[in-house]
Design an enzyme around this catalytic site. Sequence first.
Site: not given
Length: 419
Positions: A65, A110-112
Amino acid sequence: MSTSTMTRDAVTSYTMTAIEHMRSLETVIDQDLLAAIPKSKREIIVEVPLRRDNGRYVTFRGYRVQHNDARGPFKGGLRFHPTVDLKEARTLAHLMSLKTAVMNIPFGGGKGGIACDPKQLSTRELEQLTRNFTNLLGDNIGPLIDIPAPDVNTNAQVMAWIVDEYSKKHSQAWGVVTGKPLELGGSVGRDEATGRGVMLATREAAAERGLNLKNSGVIFQGFGNVASFGARLIEQELGAKILGVSTSQGAIYNKKGIDIDSAEVYYRQNKSLRGFSGGEWMTNDELLVRDCDILIPAALGNAITARNAGAIKAKILVEGANDCTEAEADRILLERKVFVVPDILANAGGVVVSYFEWVQNLSNHYWGIDQVRKELERIMVSAYSNVSARAQELQTCMRIAAYTVAIERIARAMILRGL
Ligand code: NAD
């Protein structure tokens, strides 16, 4: 690292409260623009293939994301855990945008990760899965686009595989991820960075509240990366006593103080703190409500709940872990005048040193440990003082103040760039 059980609601609801407070700032920002800030810019879902060692072909769902990049490339961790999903990645990406903005470092959020259980995978399978995920992310990541980092169940080795895979199709690019091994462009001081940041936030909060740290006792929830470095630094550099630490199995407490070096040696040898003679063994829940001046949850999300917030003895709570205080508990702590230093400020030391790692990669010039520590202190102290001044200006708590500082910076960058 531990998995956060954070819901989108807490971060979004703090964001909305902060936006309300921002109406009384001198320069009013378009409320419609502010209301759009919780939304992600891009959400990527991929099906990552893997040939298992037993010959079977399977796929795992991967996510990235990209929340907001108005202030710079997206930045945030990749976690490998069965509970990884879009909702969690969204919330954590949003939180990263706020964290990088409140620290005033030139990144977005962001992150994922991949929904998988890495304990069930061989090293070869883990490497292949990481490489396949990197390929699927393709040009969506890059040193000037989106820079992942280690998170739950990912480490410097996983980052090294990403660098290698990415570099096959692009020029050699150390800056595509941070948290790398030192041999591949990592930064000195990254291991201790979050714990050091927690120590600095604790020092600033104690000074603001007139608490003499030399006569103070501190309890940590956790004894992993953040808590063990944080505890040692608070003991050695601030002269406070560490009264309690905990692991997933239970906790130790000693009102005269625990010798952190001995506890570490014992923990390494026994894989548990049970039986350590320097403290009384108890449950994790008991530890949180024991006598202390400062409580530092540095293990899990949602550790401070409506159930225990009323019984906490600490005067100051420093959030070492992300989203460790439930919204209802936050309200109780506020009512009880417990001073809370929020996660996006208190545990940001790690992402700040990740920023230093990226700067070193882009310039191909590497810093010594003294420079890393000095720059980290400068950024932490400046962020703390901005948030504290904002809290006074708006007559609000440090969490809402930190959110307003972050949201204002993001909104201004969006406006300046043009919508
Ligand atoms: P870690 O895995 O190294 O340590 C976690 C610790 O928590 C371990 O000691 C574990 O035994 C303990 N623990 C697990 N369950 C527990 C329970 N029920 N009660 C008490 N202790 C328990 O993780 P970490 O890197 O130290 O991260 C801790 C928290 O800080 C996480 O929420 C993480 O997201 C957050 N954080 C970490 C960093 C970083 O740079 N490592 C940066 C920002 C935020």
